[in-house]
Scaffold this active site. Structure first.
Site, PDB file in Angstrom:
ATOM      1  N   CYS A 299       0.838  -1.206   0.000  1.00 58.01           N
ATOM      2  CA  CYS A 299       0.000   0.000   0.000  1.00 58.01           C
ATOM      3  C   CYS A 299       0.869   1.251   0.000  1.00 58.01           C
ATOM      4  CB  CYS A 299      -0.956   0.021   1.171  1.00 58.01           C
ATOM      5  SG  CYS A 299      -2.209   1.328   1.001  1.00 58.01           S
ATOM      6  N   CYS A 479      -5.486   1.957  -4.763  1.00 58.78           N
ATOM      7  CA  CYS A 479      -5.052   2.624  -3.542  1.00 58.78           C
ATOM      8  C   CYS A 479      -6.048   3.726  -3.196  1.00 58.78           C
ATOM      9  CB  CYS A 479      -3.652   3.214  -3.727  1.00 58.78           C
ATOM     10  SG  CYS A 479      -2.963   3.906  -2.205  1.00 58.78           S
TER      11      CYS A 479
END
Length: 543
Positions: A299, A479
């Protein structure tokens, strides 16, 4: 005492005491089998004679069949099967953890069904160690062994079983819990309860698999074997490598000693994300540092999301003007996909945050509130710069697991090598990989693993049938960039930064709809949909 019910006639448990027998009898059990050798656990372990005496006083049958870990063989299985036939049911068998008792029962079931003893049978989710005599070759191997019980491992297993329910699959995973990690950034921003991000591992294991609760220590693809940290081994016909990556906290000098205190925190750990929110609330003025190590990391937007949520809180409470906010990045860009940099820069300006590129955290002195960075100039020269902080959010360097890096599966960088489209290993065709550990150059996100699970499931089954691998992974990753509490920029993209939006909306615009998706919809869908193999909006393509 923890009892695991396997069917109507049999259950297993960890070490019991004489005092537990009244509860066992009240639960309806009629017989007890001890599979733990006397004295194995030292003087604190109740002797089998004590358990026998207490059991007989309650009218329970008792049998003693001690088994040494890793040394279960056909003779022990036959004796156990005979006890199950002779003793009145329901039967409870116990050992130190319940694993040996479960293992004996599994192989007794397999023997009764006239299958090879080493062929594992899993009528439901069971937790068991592998056995030394479960070796490579023929019918003694599992159809599929999956290394890793995270999002990638659980999801691909569910996808496989939806397509071919009869597969004999074992998941190698040492942890007793499963975490929904994408919510930890929200926890650090005061927008989510950390307790909702963790569930027992047994609760997410797909029905019909066997959970081998041990850590993988070595993979030997030439022998189709996974060696475990407990000295045992697991043989496979096909292998799926999905153990994730390793957070290398030790690569920042002094960090491990000060995490969770001295105003040093990180949203990359379950126990620390609440501390982030505590520090944000406590901060009234001073310097707040946020760091991001070199890529790849899981991430990639999480380091700056921690900063945005903290700044949004301080701004709304009139404190931001008293706080110096700095974001130190080891790289030279705010985000890897240029399309999303302008909207993110608008928030950097709103929060008056200072960006320090090519600035990598290498050491930290928590008690002194000092952080040391290696800063690279335009000519490549590196100097060390010390900075004082009143709060620091640290993202650790992230590396491949050691047992993958040091194996024949690794590429030059240590990740599990795969064809970037098919996710099959280029040298070992019965090996596939997905999730954070695989070498595909996509963003390491949960959304990527979800799409990859479909590709691996389809292509692995095609390989089993000696058919062409038709499914192709386009590098999709997602994301959700939480730029403020209540708004998210949903960045979705594939290989080469190609935009791959799911919704027909401008993806660069911060939206409340995407916050609702991030904070409310996705967590529920994760537990009840993604981990169950629900493949909506996966967009898998094939030739």
């Amino acid at each position: 005492m923890q009892i695991v019910q396997h069917d109507a006639r049999f259950a297993s448990a960890d070490q019991i005491s004489p005092a537990d027998l009244a509860e066992i009898a009240a639960a309806g059990f009629r017989s007890v089998i001890c599979n733990r050798p006397d004295g194995e656990g030292g003087p604190t372990q109740p002797a089998s004679a004590e358990i026998r005496e207490a059991a007989q006083q309650l009218g329970l049958q008792f049998a003693y069949l001690p088994v040494t870990p890793g040394k279960i063989g056909p003779a022990e299985v036959a004796q156990f099967a005979q006890l199950l036939a002779d003793l009145p049911a329901p039967v409870l068998a116990y050992c130190r953890t319940g694993n040996r008792a479960t293992n004996l029962w599994q192989f007794a079931q397999a023997s009764a069904a006239a299958q090879p003893v080493a062929e594992p049978v899993a009528p439901a989710v069971t937790a068991t160690p592998a056995c030394d005599w479960t070796t490579n070759g023929g019918d003694q191997a599992w159809d599929v062994v999956v290394i890793g019980g995270g999002l990638a491992g659980i999801t691909v297993t569910s996808s496989l079983l939806r397509r071919q329910p009869g597969l004999k699959i074992a998941i190698v995973e040492p942890n007793d819990h499963h975490d929904y990690q994408p919510a930890w950034t929200l926890v650090g921003g005061g927008a989510y309860d950390v307790k909702k991000t963790r569930r027992p591992m047994a609760s997410v294991m797909p029905r019909g698999v066997t959970w081998i609760r041990a850590a993988a220590e070595r993979v030997e693809p030439h022998a189709n074997l996974v060696r475990l940290a407990n000295g045992e081994s697991v043989a496979y016909r096909q292998l799926i490598v999905a153990p994730g990556l390793r957070l290398a906290w030790e690569r920042i000098a002094g960090l491990q000693e000060t995490l969770g205190k001295n105003n040093v925190t990180s949203n990359y750990r379950y126990d620390l994300a609440p501390y982030t929110w505590e520090l944000v609330q406590r901060m009234q003025g001073g310097t707040a540092l946020f760091t991001q190590p070199g890529m790849p990391i899981k991430c990639a937007g999480a380091p700056q999301k921690a900063m945005y949520l903290a700044c949004d809180h301080w701004l709304k409470r009139g404190l931001l003007s008293k706080i110096k906010v700095e974001f130190d990045l080891a790289g030279a860009a705010l985000f890897g996909v240029a399309t999303f940099v302008p909207p993110l820069m608008e928030y950097v300006k709103r929060y008056d945050a200072r960006l320090e590129f090519n600035s990598n955290l290498v050491a930290i002195d928590g008690p002194a509130r000092k952080a040391t960075f290696e800063v690279k100039d335009a000519d490549g020269n590196v100097t060390r710069v010390e900075k004082r902080f009143d709060m620091i959010h640290v993202v650790p360097p992230q590396v491949p697991p050691d047992f993958i890096r040091d194996s024949e599966l690794a590429d030059a960088a240590g990740w599990c090598e795969v064809d970037h489209a098919t996710l099959q290993h280029p040298r070992w065709p019965n090996v596939f990989s997905l999730g954070d550990v695989c070498s595909a150059p996509n963003a390491k996100t949960g959304a990527a693993a979800r799409k990859q699970a479909v590709i691996v499931a389809e292509n692995l089954l095609a390989a089993r049938a000696s058919q062409p691998l038709r499914y192709r992974y386009d590098g999709y990753g997602s994301c959700p960039l939480t730029v403020e509490k209540g708004k998210v920029v949903l960045a979705e993209f594939g290989y080469g930064g190609k935009l791959l939006p799911t919704f027909p909306l401008d993806p660069t615009r911060p939206r409340r709809l995407m916050w609702f998706l991030k904070a409310s919809v996705l967590p529920r869908f994760y537990w009840s949909g993604i981990l169950k193999g629900r493949e909506w909006f996966t967009g898998a393509t094939h030739e």
